[in-house]
Design an enzyme around this catalytic site. Structure first.
Site, PDB file in Angstrom:
ATOM      1  N   ARG A   1      -6.848  10.476   0.275  1.00 54.08           N
ATOM      2  CA  ARG A   1      -6.758  10.919  -1.069  1.00 54.08           C
ATOM      3  C   ARG A   1      -7.928  10.951  -1.695  1.00 54.08           C
ATOM      4  NH1 ARG A   1      -3.522   6.452  -3.173  1.00 54.08           N
ATOM      5  NH2 ARG A   1      -3.532   5.399  -1.125  1.00 54.08           N
TER       6      ARG A   1
ATOM      7  N   HIS B   1       0.967  -1.174   0.209  1.00 53.74           N
ATOM      8  CA  HIS B   1       0.158  -0.074   0.035  1.00 53.74           C
ATOM      9  C   HIS B   1       0.728   1.129   0.018  1.00 53.74           C
ATOM     10  CE1 HIS B   1      -2.928   2.937   1.361  1.00 53.74           C
ATOM     11  NE2 HIS B   1      -3.986   2.282   1.210  1.00 53.74           N
TER      12      HIS B   1
END
Ligand SMILES: Cc1cc2nc3c(=O)[nH]c(=O)nc-3n(C[C@H](O)[C@H](O)[C@H](O)COP(=O)(O)OP(=O)(O)OC[C@H]3O[C@@H](n4cnc5c(N)ncnc54)[C@H](O)[C@@H]3O)c2cc1C
Length: 605
Positions: A256, A236
């Site tokens: 995000r 990740h």
């Protein structure tokens, strides 16, 4: 015989995360007697940590979404080596599984008109993740548990399974021990469902909980089942990197999704520098368009921070390698900048990302509403796992089923965020349903006392070595260091061959591991058992990664940096050979049916 109690169930589920709970609920709805076993306390499985949400094409926020778009996104994200039938079932069934969860009491965030709210996430074309702030896993587990307890499922907590039992080539039960008192128990069962989660603890830097030691993968492999695509590990892009004690802890992609941007030390938004061809027509052309997308503008395209995880992680590594990283070897993730756009930014961030706010405040003394976070890649998820039939989730051993992260197929070379929680619901349900059916049709299995004896003797071996043996923690730590540096984000043949040699010597050291004390409350003993599983999955990861001489999704080879179309035609399958050695073979991917091919083509524009 070192066992003290024998129990029988029709269906035995190993693991009480989202997949195990959903499987147990469905099996019990099938009218059979169900047992559920887990290493930690009920409610503490790794799923509880899931943050960003569960992906399902409910089309509540954008009515252009549908199972077809979700299917095409999943296949593109997985770079077309997915089990397409699993990807199809998943995309079609996820909305019903999420609505069912809501009917069972899950309180999702809401749209203004009262429907389940959905957020943006990497690789998903439209806002698709149903969520509860950034604590979705907690709500999922709570709801499934509340629903499950009324079904009369027997739960055995803080119990570790050390071996699967077979009889006449089919699953027959399991052997394990109570983690507190150290007592062995044998469970016979007509069908066993493995739902044991991931393997992240094979690496030094990981977002995974202590339970992620690949037990189900290793148990299935040792019993003769096949593993598939073990080379595909998801790193990740955003884990915490500072202070060192919290390295690896996840920073959800939801940051995000809510407008967070990635910056290098020069303050440059580097993600605009490299946009893969397959995503060019779906990615914002400038920062303003990216921002509008995160705020729900249907005419805008996604910002490059929301490209797939494999790509974002590699872009971060590129910045760090080029000397443009942050002080502690990562990059900056900034959500505080949205104050330029929203008057109530501080309050908005705290409401949408409460866990992230607290995580950074308490662990790093950073106020994310005011300053950027430092982040870097962390080992997060394994796309590979137990090879199962797409519809039933049965493995190559009759009566042995697998669901959730320990099973494989749906994600191909790279998982889209949010597709795990929906995978747990869709395939947990299917595994439970088919296991119950198998149990009804195949009752009566005999447990082989010799297999039980062998399993308990092997588990107790470290006590025989005692103080003279090597500390299992030291071996585990050496393994994690080795996998991180030799079979990590960037791989080469030379380094992976070295990893195989080192795995050989680590195995020899593990065979001589020694522990002191007795069986009660003995964490050294637990570690020596985890270690066996970690060594098995690490070898499978390494051998499969050597075999895949190309770069695809989560698997990046510096010596073969490009995708090779030939490698899109097969999966890599691992199995225990007749002499006990690990065998690797290539298995052709069945061709896509024309109607699914058409769905993919339609969604390419
Ligand atoms: C921090 C974090 C955030 C995430 N956020 C998201 C997200 O927002 N959306 C998303 O889709 N995915 C997310 N993921 C991924 C997702 O959470 C996992 O893939 C998923 O929860 C795995 O669920 P599972 O049911 O397969 O296994 P787990 O939840 O890992 O449960 C495994 C169970 O098996 C038991 N077990 C293991 N070995 C044994 C043994 N030997 N004997 C007995 N019991 C055993 C364990 O005790 C546990 O009960 C996230 C992951 C992390 C680390």
């Amino acid at each position: 015989m070192s066992t003290s109690e024998d129990l029988h169930y029709d269906v035995l589920v190993i693991g009480a995360g989202g997949a195990g709970l959903r499987a147990a609920i469905e099996a019990s709805a099938g009218g059979v007697r169900v047992g559920l076993i887990c290493k930690s306390l009920l409610g503490k499985a790794h799923t509880v940590m899931a943050e960003g949400g569960v992906a399902a094409a409910l089309a509540n926020v954008d009515d252009r979404d549908s199972w077809k778009v979700h299917f095409a996104d999943t296949m593109r994200g997985g770079q077309y080596v997915n089990n397409w039938r699993m990807a199809e079932l998943h995309a079609k069934e996820a909305p019903d599984r999420v609505r069912e969860l809501e009917a069972w009491g899950a309180v999702f965030d809401r749209t203004p008109d009262g429907r389940i709210l959905q957020r943006n996430f990497g690789g998903h074309r439209y806002p698709r993740l149903a969520h509860v702030g950034d604590r979705t896993g907690l709500e999922l587990i709570r709801t499934l548990q509340d629903h499950g307890v009324h079904r009369g499922i027997d739960v055995h907590m803080e119990f570790t399974i050390v071996s699967l039992l077979t009889s006449g080539g089919r699953a027959a039960g399991v052997v394990g021990y109570e983690r507190d008192r150290g007592r062995f128990k044998v469970f016979s069962a007509a069908a066993v469902v493995l739902a044991t989660g991931g393997t992240g603890r094979a690496y030094k830097i990981t977002s995974n909980s202590w339970e992620g030691t690949g037990d189900g993968h290793a148990l299935a492999y040792q019993a003769g089942a096949e593993l598939v695509d073990m080379e595909f590990i998801q790193f990740h892009p955003t884990g915490m990197i500072w202070p060192p004690s919290v390295q690896g802890i996840l920073v959800t992609e939801g940051v995000r999704g809510e407008g967070g941007i990635l910056l290098n030390k020069e303050g440059r938004r580097f993600m605009f520098d490299d946009i893969p061809d397959a995503y060019k027509n779906q990615t914002a052309t400038d920062e303003e368009e990216g921002w509008r997308y995160t705020q729900g503008d249907k005419n805008a395209k996604r910002p490059p921070e929301l490209l797939t995880r494999d790509h974002v992680a590699r872009c971060i590594m590129r910045e760090v390698k080029a000397g443009r990283g942050s002080p502690h070897g990562g990059v900056f993730l900034d959500i505080a900048w949205i104050k330029k756009k929203l008057s109530h930014a501080e309050e908005h961030i705290k409401r949408k990302l409460p866990s992230m706010y607290h995580q950074f405040k308490e662990l790093g003394d950073i106020d994310i509403t005011k300053e950027p976070m430092e982040v870097g890649p962390t080992t997060h998820y394994i796309m590979g796992g137990i090879r199962v039939d797409a519809d039933s989730q049965m493995s190559s051993i009759p009566g042995l089923f697998a669901a959730g992260e320990c099973a494989a197929g749906i994600n191909g070379a790279n998982r889209l965020g949010g597709n795990s929680l929906s995978d747990l619901l869709v395939f947990g349900k299917r595994a439970g349903e088919y296991a119950a059916r198998f149990a009804r049709e195949n009752r009566g299995v005999a447990v082989d006392a010799a297999q039980v004896r062998q399993a308990t003797d092997a588990a107790l071996k470290p006590f025989d070595h005692g103080q003279a043996g090597e500390n299992p923690y030291a071996i585990q730590s050496a393994l994690q260091e080795m996998m991180q540096s030799l079979v990590g984000i960037v791989r080469t043949d030379d380094e992976m061959q070295q990893a195989l040699t080192e795995l050989g010597s680590l195995k020899a050291r593990a065979a001589n591991a020694g522990i002191q004390g007795h069986r009660e409350y003995n964490p050294g003993w637990h570690t020596s058992i985890d270690l066996r599983n970690l060594l098995t999955v690490s070898e499978a990861i390494t051998r499969s990664a050597i075999e895949r001489k190309e770069s695809r999704g989560g698997h990046f080879r510096e010596d073969y940096p490009d995708k090779n179309p030939e490698y899109a035609t097969f999966n890599i399958v691992t199995r225990k050979g007749a002499g006990g050695e690990m065998e690797i073979r290539r298995v052709a991917i069945p061709p896509l049916p024309p109607e699914l091919k058409q769905v993919i083509e339609e969604q390419k524009s």
